[in-house]
Design a protein around this motif. Structure first.
Motif, PDB file in Angstrom:
ATOM      1  N   ALA A 153      48.440  33.452  59.373  1.00 40.50           N
ATOM      2  CA  ALA A 153      47.842  32.603  58.340  1.00 40.50           C
ATOM      3  C   ALA A 153      48.913  31.837  57.579  1.00 40.50           C
ATOM      4  CB  ALA A 153      47.010  33.458  57.382  1.00 40.50           C
ATOM      5  N   LEU A 154      50.025  32.498  57.286  1.00 44.34           N
ATOM      6  CA  LEU A 154      51.136  31.830  56.608  1.00 44.34           C
ATOM      7  C   LEU A 154      51.608  30.628  57.419  1.00 44.34           C
ATOM      8  CD1 LEU A 154      53.500  31.671  54.528  1.00 44.34           C
ATOM      9  CD2 LEU A 154      54.727  33.283  56.002  1.00 44.34           C
ATOM     10  N   VAL A 155      51.773  30.826  58.724  1.00 42.64           N
ATOM     11  CA  VAL A 155      52.254  29.749  59.584  1.00 42.64           C
ATOM     12  C   VAL A 155      51.230  28.636  59.714  1.00 42.64           C
ATOM     13  CG1 VAL A 155      52.903  29.154  61.950  1.00 42.64           C
ATOM     14  CG2 VAL A 155      53.840  31.215  60.881  1.00 42.64           C
ATOM     15  N   ASP A 156      50.006  28.979  60.037  1.00 41.66           N
ATOM     16  CA  ASP A 156      48.986  27.966  60.330  1.00 41.66           C
ATOM     17  C   ASP A 156      48.533  27.188  59.099  1.00 41.66           C
ATOM     18  OD1 ASP A 156      49.096  28.829  62.925  1.00 41.66           O
ATOM     19  OD2 ASP A 156      47.277  30.052  62.812  1.00 41.66           O
ATOM     20  N   LEU A 157      48.433  27.871  57.955  1.00 37.61           N
ATOM     21  CA  LEU A 157      47.827  27.256  56.775  1.00 37.61           C
ATOM     22  C   LEU A 157      48.840  26.720  55.769  1.00 37.61           C
ATOM     23  CD1 LEU A 157      45.035  29.929  56.176  1.00 37.61           C
ATOM     24  CD2 LEU A 157      44.846  27.745  57.399  1.00 37.61           C
ATOM     25  N   VAL A 158      50.073  27.186  55.852  1.00 36.86           N
ATOM     26  CA  VAL A 158      51.066  26.793  54.838  1.00 36.86           C
ATOM     27  C   VAL A 158      52.330  26.214  55.479  1.00 36.86           C
ATOM     28  CG1 VAL A 158      52.443  27.579  52.876  1.00 36.86           C
ATOM     29  CG2 VAL A 158      50.152  28.528  53.243  1.00 36.86           C
ATOM     30  N   VAL A 159      52.986  26.985  56.328  1.00 38.54           N
ATOM     31  CA  VAL A 159      54.246  26.524  56.927  1.00 38.54           C
ATOM     32  C   VAL A 159      54.055  25.220  57.690  1.00 38.54           C
ATOM     33  CG1 VAL A 159      55.961  27.047  58.704  1.00 38.54           C
ATOM     34  CG2 VAL A 159      55.330  28.792  57.028  1.00 38.54           C
ATOM     35  N   ALA A 160      52.974  25.106  58.427  1.00 34.96           N
ATOM     36  CA  ALA A 160      52.736  23.905  59.239  1.00 34.96           C
ATOM     37  C   ALA A 160      52.559  22.650  58.387  1.00 34.96           C
ATOM     38  CB  ALA A 160      51.509  24.110  60.125  1.00 34.96           C
ATOM     39  N   ARG A 161      52.260  22.822  57.104  1.00 30.36           N
ATOM     40  CA  ARG A 161      52.042  21.676  56.218  1.00 30.36           C
ATOM     41  C   ARG A 161      53.265  21.346  55.369  1.00 30.36           C
ATOM     42  NH1 ARG A 161      46.197  22.346  53.419  1.00 30.36           N
ATOM     43  NH2 ARG A 161      46.781  20.247  52.749  1.00 30.36           N
ATOM     44  N   ALA A 162      54.327  22.105  55.535  1.00 30.89           N
ATOM     45  CA  ALA A 162      55.483  21.973  54.657  1.00 30.89           C
ATOM     46  C   ALA A 162      56.327  20.749  54.983  1.00 30.89           C
ATOM     47  CB  ALA A 162      56.352  23.227  54.743  1.00 30.89           C
ATOM     48  N   THR A 163      56.917  20.198  53.955  1.00 30.50           N
ATOM     49  CA  THR A 163      57.961  19.188  54.122  1.00 30.50           C
ATOM     50  C   THR A 163      59.217  19.854  54.658  1.00 30.50           C
ATOM     51  OG1 THR A 163      57.056  17.984  52.221  1.00 30.50           O
ATOM     52  CG2 THR A 163      59.302  17.408  52.932  1.00 30.50           C
ATOM     53  N   VAL A 164      59.530  21.017  54.109  1.00 26.13           N
ATOM     54  CA  VAL A 164      60.696  21.779  54.547  1.00 26.13           C
ATOM     55  C   VAL A 164      60.432  23.260  54.299  1.00 26.13           C
ATOM     56  CG1 VAL A 164      61.851  21.386  52.328  1.00 26.13           C
ATOM     57  CG2 VAL A 164      63.202  22.090  54.312  1.00 26.13           C
ATOM     58  N   VAL A 165      60.872  24.089  55.235  1.00 28.80           N
ATOM     59  CA  VAL A 165      60.771  25.541  55.123  1.00 28.80           C
ATOM     60  C   VAL A 165      62.180  26.103  55.005  1.00 28.80           C
ATOM     61  CG1 VAL A 165      59.921  27.660  56.212  1.00 28.80           C
ATOM     62  CG2 VAL A 165      58.713  25.516  56.559  1.00 28.80           C
ATOM     63  N   THR A 166      62.365  27.130  54.155  1.00 23.05           N
ATOM     64  CA  THR A 166      63.715  27.620  53.857  1.00 23.05           C
ATOM     65  C   THR A 166      63.866  29.118  54.138  1.00 23.05           C
ATOM     66  OG1 THR A 166      63.176  28.057  51.529  1.00 23.05           O
ATOM     67  CG2 THR A 166      64.006  25.854  52.075  1.00 23.05           C
ATOM     68  N   PRO A 167      63.694  29.565  55.374  1.00 24.19           N
ATOM     69  CA  PRO A 167      63.850  30.993  55.658  1.00 24.19           C
ATOM     70  C   PRO A 167      65.313  31.409  55.692  1.00 24.19           C
ATOM     71  CG  PRO A 167      63.533  29.807  57.699  1.00 24.19           C
ATOM     72  CD  PRO A 167      63.381  28.790  56.596  1.00 24.19           C
ATOM     73  N   ASN A 168      65.567  32.678  55.339  1.00 24.46           N
ATOM     74  CA  ASN A 168      66.875  33.236  55.670  1.00 24.46           C
ATOM     75  C   ASN A 168      66.850  33.634  57.148  1.00 24.46           C
ATOM     76  OD1 ASN A 168      65.627  35.824  55.822  1.00 24.46           O
ATOM     77  ND2 ASN A 168      66.024  36.182  53.646  1.00 24.46           N
ATOM     78  N   VAL A 169      67.947  34.147  57.661  1.00 27.63           N
ATOM     79  CA  VAL A 169      68.001  34.443  59.097  1.00 27.63           C
ATOM     80  C   VAL A 169      66.967  35.483  59.523  1.00 27.63           C
ATOM     81  CG1 VAL A 169      69.442  35.370  60.946  1.00 27.63           C
ATOM     82  CG2 VAL A 169      70.384  33.666  59.387  1.00 27.63           C
ATOM     83  N   PRO A 170      66.828  36.614  58.819  1.00 22.12           N
ATOM     84  CA  PRO A 170      65.797  37.576  59.234  1.00 22.12           C
ATOM     85  C   PRO A 170      64.386  36.982  59.215  1.00 22.12           C
ATOM     86  CG  PRO A 170      67.359  38.630  57.764  1.00 22.12           C
ATOM     87  CD  PRO A 170      67.670  37.162  57.728  1.00 22.12           C
ATOM     88  N   GLU A 171      64.072  36.182  58.202  1.00 18.85           N
ATOM     89  CA  GLU A 171      62.747  35.550  58.140  1.00 18.85           C
ATOM     90  C   GLU A 171      62.556  34.558  59.277  1.00 18.85           C
ATOM     91  OE1 GLU A 171      62.340  35.825  53.249  1.00 18.85           O
ATOM     92  OE2 GLU A 171      63.192  34.041  54.199  1.00 18.85           O
ATOM     93  N   ALA A 172      63.609  33.802  59.579  1.00 17.43           N
ATOM     94  CA  ALA A 172      63.527  32.838  60.680  1.00 17.43           C
ATOM     95  C   ALA A 172      63.297  33.556  62.004  1.00 17.43           C
ATOM     96  CB  ALA A 172      64.803  32.000  60.739  1.00 17.43           C
ATOM     97  N   ARG A 173      63.925  34.708  62.195  1.00 16.82           N
ATOM     98  CA  ARG A 173      63.731  35.460  63.430  1.00 16.82           C
ATOM     99  C   ARG A 173      62.285  35.943  63.551  1.00 16.82           C
ATOM    100  NH1 ARG A 173      68.457  35.744  65.813  1.00 16.82           N
ATOM    101  NH2 ARG A 173      70.399  36.116  64.684  1.00 16.82           N
TER     102      ARG A 173
END
Length: 265
Positions: free
Chosen positions: A121-141
């Motif tokens: 849900a985070l990816v489909d409803l929020v991340v996909a609409r972002a101008t920019v996403v700022t994960p750290n390395v563990p979150e990006a993995r």
């Protein structure tokens, strides 16, 4: 004006509290839509209570209809239900409003801040609409679904989820280098490593500063470089004497006033 949609940290180090401090440092007025209330300090998160979806949307609507929003920072969501509410709230924003998503998953103390079933849900409803996403390395993995990719490949994999750009922050790397990928260019943004700093709230500070600079009209690379600089300095000046665990970053320089007396009050 910048709007933070995030959780509240009772210890004042991260979440809404860190976002408002970063907005103030950047010189923009901060507004909020609280997604969850946490009971936490520098050692542990001892309780989390979600705000109702209708109240999350109502908070955003109240801000949009009267004060206005020049950029949004999104932090802790916690559940699929909350992600859906935030997705609905984003529909209230003016077209083209910059959206910065810090995909908060785990607190500095190690407590999980995102339900295991909420990632989609985070990816489909929020991340996909972002101008920019700022994960750290563990979150990006976690977002990329691959624990073996190098940082540049991680940035590309996260961008493939739909956001306009990705900044993989360097706090969990041997060299504190952020990697920005906007779909065309890969840009490395170096920074200082402060091993003896206090880092609680550093991700919130970075993403909020980035949102604030976009609200002020900076281009993405300039905003990302300023966010890196401010977050690094906040770690360097962090309030190590607060609490028994990971102390909070100091984005406002309060620890330097009166020999640090302000931080001990």
């Amino acid at each position: 004006m910048c709007l933070s949609i995030a959780g509240s940290d009772s210890g004042g180090g991260a979440g809404i509290q860190a976002d408002l401090k970063a907005f103030a440092r950047a010189g923009v007025h901060g507004t909020t839509a609280i997604t969850a209330i946490t009971a936490q300090n520098t050692v542990a998160v001892t309780g989390i209570e979600a705000v109702s979806p209708s109240m999350i949307v109502a908070q955003v609507r109240a801000v949009v209809e009267d004060i206005g929003v020049d950029a949004v920072k999104i932090g802790m969501l916690g559940s699929a239900t909350t992600a859906a509410a935030v997705g609905e709230a984003l529909d209230l924003l003016p077209d083209g409003t910059p959206i910065v998503v810090d995909p908060v998953m785990v607190a500095e103390s190690g407590a999980r801040l995102l339900d295991a079933d909420a990632q989609a849900a985070l990816v489909d409803l929020v991340v996909a609409r972002a101008t920019v996403v700022t994960p750290n390395v563990p979150e990006a993995r976690v977002l990329a679904g691959d624990g073996e990719l190098d940082v540049e490949c991680l940035a590309r994999a996260v961008r493939a989820l739909g956001p306009g750009a990705v900044v993989v922050t360097g706090g969990h790397r041997e060299e504190a280098v952020d990697v920005l990928f906007d779909g065309e260019r890969v840009v490395e943004i170096p920074g200082e490593r402060y091993a003896d700093g206090a880092a609680h709230g550093s991700g919130c500070t970075h993403s909020s500063t980035l949102a604030a600079r976009l609200a002020l009209g900076d281009d993405l690379e300039s905003a990302a470089r300023e966010a890196k600089r401010v977050a690094s300095e906040a770690i360097r000046d962090g309030l190590r004497e607060i609490g028994r665990g990971a102390g909070p970053v100091d984005v406002l320089g309060i620890g330097t006033k009166a020999g640090g007396a302000a931080a001990r009050l």
